[in-house]
Motif scaffolding. Structure first.
Motif, PDB file in Angstrom:
ATOM      1  N   MET A   1       0.814  -1.197   0.000  1.00  0.00           N
ATOM      2  CA  MET A   1       0.000   0.000   0.000  1.00  0.00           C
ATOM      3  C   MET A   1       0.859   1.264   0.000  1.00  0.00           C
ATOM      4  SD  MET A   1      -3.140   0.997   0.278  1.00  0.00           S
ATOM      5  CE  MET A   1      -4.121   2.293   0.792  1.00  0.00           C
ATOM      6  N   ILE A   2       1.918   1.255   0.796  1.00  0.00           N
ATOM      7  CA  ILE A   2       2.798   2.412   0.876  1.00  0.00           C
ATOM      8  C   ILE A   2       3.476   2.652  -0.470  1.00  0.00           C
ATOM      9  CG2 ILE A   2       4.906   3.287   1.945  1.00  0.00           C
ATOM     10  CD1 ILE A   2       4.006   2.023   4.531  1.00  0.00           C
ATOM     11  N   LYS A   3       3.818   1.565  -1.182  1.00  0.00           N
ATOM     12  CA  LYS A   3       4.452   1.704  -2.494  1.00  0.00           C
ATOM     13  C   LYS A   3       3.503   2.379  -3.480  1.00  0.00           C
ATOM     14  CE  LYS A   3       7.663  -2.146  -2.290  1.00  0.00           C
ATOM     15  NZ  LYS A   3       8.060  -3.414  -2.857  1.00  0.00           N
ATOM     16  N   LYS A   4       2.213   2.038  -3.426  1.00  0.00           N
ATOM     17  CA  LYS A   4       1.240   2.645  -4.324  1.00  0.00           C
ATOM     18  C   LYS A   4       1.060   4.137  -4.017  1.00  0.00           C
ATOM     19  CE  LYS A   4      -1.460  -1.443  -5.396  1.00  0.00           C
ATOM     20  NZ  LYS A   4      -2.756  -2.093  -5.321  1.00  0.00           N
ATOM     21  N   ILE A   5       1.018   4.471  -2.740  1.00  0.00           N
ATOM     22  CA  ILE A   5       0.884   5.881  -2.348  1.00  0.00           C
ATOM     23  C   ILE A   5       2.124   6.657  -2.783  1.00  0.00           C
ATOM     24  CG2 ILE A   5       0.756   7.463  -0.378  1.00  0.00           C
ATOM     25  CD1 ILE A   5      -1.001   5.368   1.025  1.00  0.00           C
TER      26      ILE A   5
ATOM     27  N   VAL B   1       4.785  10.474  -6.435  1.00  0.00           N
ATOM     28  CA  VAL B   1       5.838  10.750  -7.418  1.00  0.00           C
ATOM     29  C   VAL B   1       5.212  11.109  -8.762  1.00  0.00           C
ATOM     30  CG1 VAL B   1       7.726   9.702  -8.736  1.00  0.00           C
ATOM     31  CG2 VAL B   1       7.605   9.375  -6.261  1.00  0.00           C
ATOM     32  N   LEU B   2       4.223  10.345  -9.183  1.00  0.00           N
ATOM     33  CA  LEU B   2       3.545  10.615 -10.447  1.00  0.00           C
ATOM     34  C   LEU B   2       2.865  11.985 -10.419  1.00  0.00           C
ATOM     35  CD1 LEU B   2       2.760   9.576 -13.233  1.00  0.00           C
ATOM     36  CD2 LEU B   2       0.769   8.506 -12.191  1.00  0.00           C
ATOM     37  N   PHE B   3       2.195  12.317  -9.335  1.00  0.00           N
ATOM     38  CA  PHE B   3       1.547  13.612  -9.177  1.00  0.00           C
ATOM     39  C   PHE B   3       2.591  14.732  -9.225  1.00  0.00           C
ATOM     40  CE2 PHE B   3      -0.032  17.081  -6.465  1.00  0.00           C
ATOM     41  CZ  PHE B   3      -1.171  17.424  -7.177  1.00  0.00           C
ATOM     42  N   GLY B   4       3.715  14.521  -8.551  1.00  0.00           N
ATOM     43  CA  GLY B   4       4.798  15.512  -8.540  1.00  0.00           C
ATOM     44  C   GLY B   4       5.367  15.744  -9.935  1.00  0.00           C
TER      45      GLY B   4
END
Length: 172
Positions: free
Chosen positions: A1-5, A10-13
């Motif tokens: 779950m932490i990897k997905k967040i 990162v993608l949002f950034g």
């Protein structure tokens, strides 16, 4: 779950950085002479009708199919006066390869006397109502436009020109 967040952050950034850079990207700067006053290079030169020193009507469209050097000037302008001898030499040497139309923006002065004193025999036109001066958006003099055989402005020059610059812009 932490990897997905973490991946989502990162993608949002990355997307935010890309959007900000795209928004801040400078628009391409126009060619150097397009930032100068007056009509832009690449435009069709607007037609006009003015009187010459003999009182005859002259139109830009009379020169259709011919190259034209269109110069805006005044008798009281030192850079204008400085370029006139080179304009006369250029006119004499270029023959029928290019027409020179020198538009005087201060006809209340003795333009004919000025032309005679300097021995100018190219076409001098009088813009006594500031019509052409306004259409061509002249802010400083001398301003010169070089117009090709199709009526398109190919070069624009502010300040006085040497005969070498006239030859270069005229393609002679």
């Amino acid at each position: 779950m932490i990897k997905k967040i973490f991946a989502a952050i990162v993608l949002f950034g990355l997307m935010t950085v890309a959007i900000v850079q795209a928004m801040e990207k400078e628009e391409p700067k126009p060619k150097n002479d397009d930032r100068l006053s007056g009509l832009s290079v690449g435009l069709k030169a607007p037609d006009f009708e003015l009187k010459n020193l003999k009182g005859e009507t002259v139109k830009l469209s009379d020169y259709k199919g011919q190259k034209v050097m269109l110069n805006f000037w005044a008798t009281w302008c030192p850079p204008c006066k400085a370029e006139m001898p080179d304009m006369q030499k250029f006119y004499t040497e270029s023959g029928d390869n290019i027409a020179i139309l020198a538009i005087n923006i201060d006809p209340e002065y003795d333009v004919a006397g000025f032309a005679k004193e300097l021995g100018l025999d190219f076409t001098i036109l009088l813009d006594d109502q500031d019509k052409v001066n306004t259409v061509y958006k002249i802010l400083t003099i001398p301003t010169t436009f070089f117009i090709d055989e199709n009526g398109i402005i190919t070069h624009k020059h502010l300040s006085s020109m040497s005969i070498e610059t006239m030859r270069k812009y005229a393609g002679l």
